[in-house]
Design a protein around this motif. Structure first.
Motif, PDB file in Angstrom:
ATOM      1  N   ASP A   1       0.829  -1.203   0.000  1.00 14.61           N
ATOM      2  CA  ASP A   1       0.000   0.000   0.000  1.00 14.61           C
ATOM      3  C   ASP A   1       0.863   1.252   0.000  1.00 14.61           C
ATOM      4  O   ASP A   1       0.607   2.207  -0.733  1.00 14.61           O
TER       5      ASP A   1
ATOM      6  N   GLU B   1       2.312   1.910  -3.347  1.00 11.23           N
ATOM      7  CA  GLU B   1       1.318   2.384  -4.302  1.00 11.23           C
ATOM      8  C   GLU B   1       1.083   3.879  -4.100  1.00 11.23           C
ATOM      9  O   GLU B   1       1.062   4.653  -5.059  1.00 11.23           O
ATOM     10  N   LEU B   2       0.945   4.286  -2.848  1.00 12.48           N
ATOM     11  CA  LEU B   2       0.732   5.707  -2.553  1.00 12.48           C
ATOM     12  C   LEU B   2       1.969   6.525  -2.907  1.00 12.48           C
ATOM     13  O   LEU B   2       1.864   7.640  -3.427  1.00 12.48           O
TER      14      LEU B   2
ATOM     15  N   ASN C   1       2.058   7.053  -6.648  1.00 19.79           N
ATOM     16  CA  ASN C   1       1.115   8.089  -7.069  1.00 19.79           C
ATOM     17  C   ASN C   1       1.630   9.469  -6.683  1.00 19.79           C
ATOM     18  O   ASN C   1       1.558  10.414  -7.465  1.00 19.79           O
ATOM     19  N   ALA C   2       2.145   9.570  -5.456  1.00 18.96           N
ATOM     20  CA  ALA C   2       2.644  10.872  -4.992  1.00 18.96           C
ATOM     21  C   ALA C   2       3.827  11.315  -5.840  1.00 18.96           C
ATOM     22  O   ALA C   2       3.979  12.497  -6.164  1.00 18.96           O
TER      23      ALA C   2
ATOM     24  N   ASP D   1       2.649  12.635  -9.067  1.00 11.48           N
ATOM     25  CA  ASP D   1       1.979  13.919  -8.900  1.00 11.48           C
ATOM     26  C   ASP D   1       2.896  14.989  -8.352  1.00 11.48           C
ATOM     27  O   ASP D   1       2.446  16.085  -8.011  1.00 11.48           O
TER      28      ASP D   1
ATOM     29  N   GLU E   1       4.388  15.149  -5.530  1.00 14.64           N
ATOM     30  CA  GLU E   1       4.070  15.487  -4.142  1.00 14.64           C
ATOM     31  C   GLU E   1       5.081  14.928  -3.149  1.00 14.64           C
ATOM     32  O   GLU E   1       4.955  15.144  -1.948  1.00 14.64           O
TER      33      GLU E   1
ATOM     34  N   GLN F   1       4.434  -0.141 -13.341  1.00 16.32           N
ATOM     35  CA  GLN F   1       3.247   0.536 -12.815  1.00 16.32           C
ATOM     36  C   GLN F   1       3.350   2.043 -13.037  1.00 16.32           C
ATOM     37  O   GLN F   1       2.359   2.713 -13.337  1.00 16.32           O
TER      38      GLN F   1
ATOM     39  N   LEU G   1       0.717   4.426 -15.073  1.00 18.34           N
ATOM     40  CA  LEU G   1       0.121   5.665 -14.554  1.00 18.34           C
ATOM     41  C   LEU G   1       0.330   6.826 -15.531  1.00 18.34           C
ATOM     42  O   LEU G   1      -0.557   7.651 -15.743  1.00 18.34           O
TER      43      LEU G   1
ATOM     44  N   ILE H   1       1.948   8.196   4.003  1.00 19.63           N
ATOM     45  CA  ILE H   1       2.727   7.066   3.498  1.00 19.63           C
ATOM     46  C   ILE H   1       3.332   6.290   4.663  1.00 19.63           C
ATOM     47  O   ILE H   1       3.328   5.051   4.666  1.00 19.63           O
TER      48      ILE H   1
END
Lengths: 172, 269
Positions: free
Chosen positions: B7, B10-11, B14-15, B18, B20, B42, B46, B124
């Motif tokens: 998890d 994955e976060l 994404n961050a 983005d 972030e 992955q 994205l 995270i």
């Protein structure tokens, strides 16, 4: 002051309203409503972030509008049963229950496919994806506009993207 | 289906996409991606998705909307026939005040901004922690499988197992007999998660062992697969439950339902 705060973000506001209501006419209504609300609420504007403030008003106006005119289309966590709500909040960010394809056949997916896929997402996933990818807001602003903690934004983005990939991957 | 990613990863991914992640975390993540093909894959997925979503033709503001809005708003100002006066007066009053808040608000926003960006890392880190808990529980299960037997107290009688827990742990769960549903109670053991001892109830279903570890409430982990074992987790008011087994997830779901339904009401003496 309204001219400096709200009007510069009108194009974005309109786009967001389009995505939330699903069509041009309704988006116009929402933006007009929102503009009026913004105008009347301008003295409460003490923040630096005019964009987030304006878009928050647009988002809230859009949902009020939907509740009034199309109540069945709005499903929010508040409306879900306690179990469903708990499920939603405790869902894994990567959603082990979603099968994502090895490759997204995006060369085959045209803009219409993507639009349809996006429209199929549950509202809370669609709106964070729209705010991120189309309005290009950062996590902080998205959290402010959707009124949830940043962790929830992150989790919804991750899961929403998984959904989209699954939907787009199904096309052959 | 793509192999399970943590998890927190994955976060993180994404961050990263983005923008972030802070600079240090971003560089660390880039290094990891250089060595990790599935992470890279992955990441590329994205990016493809992003391109696709941004390729949607954008709705243009209809001509005249801006003008219509201006006239709607003007009608709201004071002095117009039939227009409400309040908003206009407030606007005038707010006008001069507006300029003096700028610096304070900017300073507050800068601090706020710093706090919020660390919220990304905190989120995270939270998932990292939960991933870690899940891994430790699975480690307990594996150790149990490797030991001569997966339990320290052997009994198919819950009236033996429960007191055994009670004498060793501050909080011990209700031990449920699920033989009728196909899960035979084998016994119990004490595992360690972090620095704390936790109760693990051991069941058997056909040839498969199920370890059910109980933790303080509110710490459920995401359903996932670790080292080939399936993990399923749920919470009630008293405990968080983490079930580990090589049984398929669907069977673990059945187990969860059976256990939750079978939890006896507090005994009446």
């Amino acid at each position: 002051m309204f001219d400096e705060v709200f009007l510069p973000h009108m194009a974005e506001a309109y786009r967001l309203a389009q995505w939330l209501t699903g069509n041009a006419n309704d988006a116009e209504d929402v933006v007009q409503d929102a503009a009026l609300r913004a105008f009347r609420g301008i003295r409460k504007f003490g923040a630096v972030n005019a964009r987030a403030w304006s878009l928050t008003i647009v988002r809230n106006t859009a949902y009020s509008w939907l509740m009034k005119n199309r109540p069945k289309s709005v499903v929010f966590t508040d409306d879900l049963s306690v179990t469903e709500q708990r499920e939603l909040e405790h869902e894994s960010p990567q959603g082990t229950r979603i099968e994502t394809p090895e490759e997204i056949s995006l060369s085959k997916a045209d803009a219409e496919d993507v639009q349809q896929a996006l429209a199929q997402l549950p509202a809370q996933y669609r709106e964070v994806i729209v705010l991120r990818e189309i309005n290009q807001l950062n996590y902080r602003d998205i959290a402010e506009i959707t009124n949830v903690p940043i962790g929830t934004v992150m989790s919804r983005l991750s899961r929403g993207r998984q959904y989209l990939m699954a939907l787009l991957g199904d096309r052959r | 289906m793509i192999a399970s990613m943590k998890d927190s990863d994955e976060l993180r991914l994404n961050a990263y996409c983005d923008g972030e992640l802070d600079a240090v975390s971003a560089i660390e993540f880039e290094r990891r991606m250089a060595d990790d093909e599935s992470l890279r894959a992955q990441y590329n997925r994205l990016l493809s998705l992003r391109r696709a979503v941004r390729s949607i033709p954008q709705y243009d503001v209809p001509p005249g909307l801006r003008a219509r809005i201006k006239s709607t708003v003007d009608a709201d100002r004071p002095g117009q026939v039939g227009g409400p006066g309040q908003a206009g007066r407030a606007r005038q009053a707010g006008g001069t005040r507006q300029r003096s808040w700028s610096f304070q608000a900017l300073a507050a926003a800068a601090v706020f901004g710093a706090v919020i960006s660390s919220s990304v890392m905190l989120t995270i880190a939270h998932y990292d922690l939960q991933d870690d808990v899940a891994r430790q529980v699975v480690a307990g299960h594996i150790r149990g499988q490797l030991a001569p037997q997966p339990f320290d107290v052997a009994s198919s009688n819950r009236h033996t197992v429960k007191p055994w827990f009670t004498s060793r742990l501050p909080e011990s769960p209700q031990v449920v007999d699920l033989a009728a549903q196909g899960f035979v109670l084998l016994g119990g053991r004490v595992d360690v998660v972090g620095h704390d001892p936790v109760a693990t109830i051991v069941y058997k279903h056909a040839a498969h062992t199920v370890s059910l570890t109980t933790l303080p409430p509110g710490r459920s982990v995401s359903d996932q697969a670790i080292a080939g074992y399936n993990v399923r987790s749920w919470s009630d008011a008293q405990f968080t439950y983490i079930a580990v087994s090589d049984l398929p997830s669907a069977d673990l779901e059945t187990f969860e339902r059976a256990f939750s339904a079978g939890s006896p009401a507090p005994e009446v003496k």
